[in-house]
Enzyme design. Sequence first.
Site, PDB file in Angstrom:
ATOM      1  N   GLU A 120       0.782   3.875   1.879  1.00 48.25           N
ATOM      2  CA  GLU A 120       1.231   4.234   3.224  1.00 48.25           C
ATOM      3  C   GLU A 120       2.422   3.378   3.648  1.00 48.25           C
ATOM      4  O   GLU A 120       3.375   3.876   4.251  1.00 48.25           O
ATOM      5  CB  GLU A 120       0.086   4.051   4.244  1.00 48.25           C
ATOM      6  CG  GLU A 120      -1.187   4.777   3.882  1.00 48.25           C
ATOM      7  CD  GLU A 120      -2.188   3.933   3.096  1.00 48.25           C
ATOM      8  OE1 GLU A 120      -3.390   4.089   3.358  1.00 48.25           O
ATOM      9  OE2 GLU A 120      -1.770   3.142   2.229  1.00 48.25           O
ATOM     10  N   HIS A 164       0.836  -1.193   0.000  1.00 47.67           N
ATOM     11  CA  HIS A 164       0.000   0.000   0.000  1.00 47.67           C
ATOM     12  C   HIS A 164       0.872   1.244   0.000  1.00 47.67           C
ATOM     13  O   HIS A 164       2.035   1.220   0.412  1.00 47.67           O
ATOM     14  CB  HIS A 164      -0.921  -0.011   1.220  1.00 47.67           C
ATOM     15  CG  HIS A 164      -2.019  -1.014   1.112  1.00 47.67           C
ATOM     16  ND1 HIS A 164      -3.023  -1.113   2.042  1.00 47.67           N
ATOM     17  CD2 HIS A 164      -2.277  -1.966   0.173  1.00 47.67           C
ATOM     18  CE1 HIS A 164      -3.859  -2.078   1.682  1.00 47.67           C
ATOM     19  NE2 HIS A 164      -3.419  -2.609   0.550  1.00 47.67           N
TER      20      HIS A 164
END
Length: 151
Positions: A82, A80
């Site tokens: 993040e 992801h």
Amino acid sequence: MREERPSWDSYFMEIAYLVSTRSTCLRRKVGAVMVRDKRILTTGYNGAPSNLSHCREVGCLRERMGIPSGERQEICRGLHAEQNAIIQAALLGVSIRGATLYCTHQPCITCSKMIINAGIKRIVFEGDYPDKLARQILEEAGVELIKFKRG
């Protein structure tokens, strides 16, 4: 005539959207920007780990299996946005403690746990993600969540 300058949140969210254009995910393009003291620390977008084939090249296993968004993330070959922003900080030796995360979408449960332990204090996001537990633990940890509206 005086031109309006964007707010800091608008400015960094636009950068997060620009970062998301590098995504190689077939389902959702996500960008993340870590900021502290109005300075960009790291960025990340979702996609396969370095030196691995991208989903655009090999396809999406979750799509082939009909797995809905937000479920069975462990079989996805991609990281992801993040996670990539946090990993970039670790690789470069940049502290993100006390930072604000600007992200095109709400973080999932896995990213939320990493965000909490990395000491990130504020998240500005726009797009929803089907993960109520992620929001609950972020709120419990005292991470400020700001739902952003573009435009």
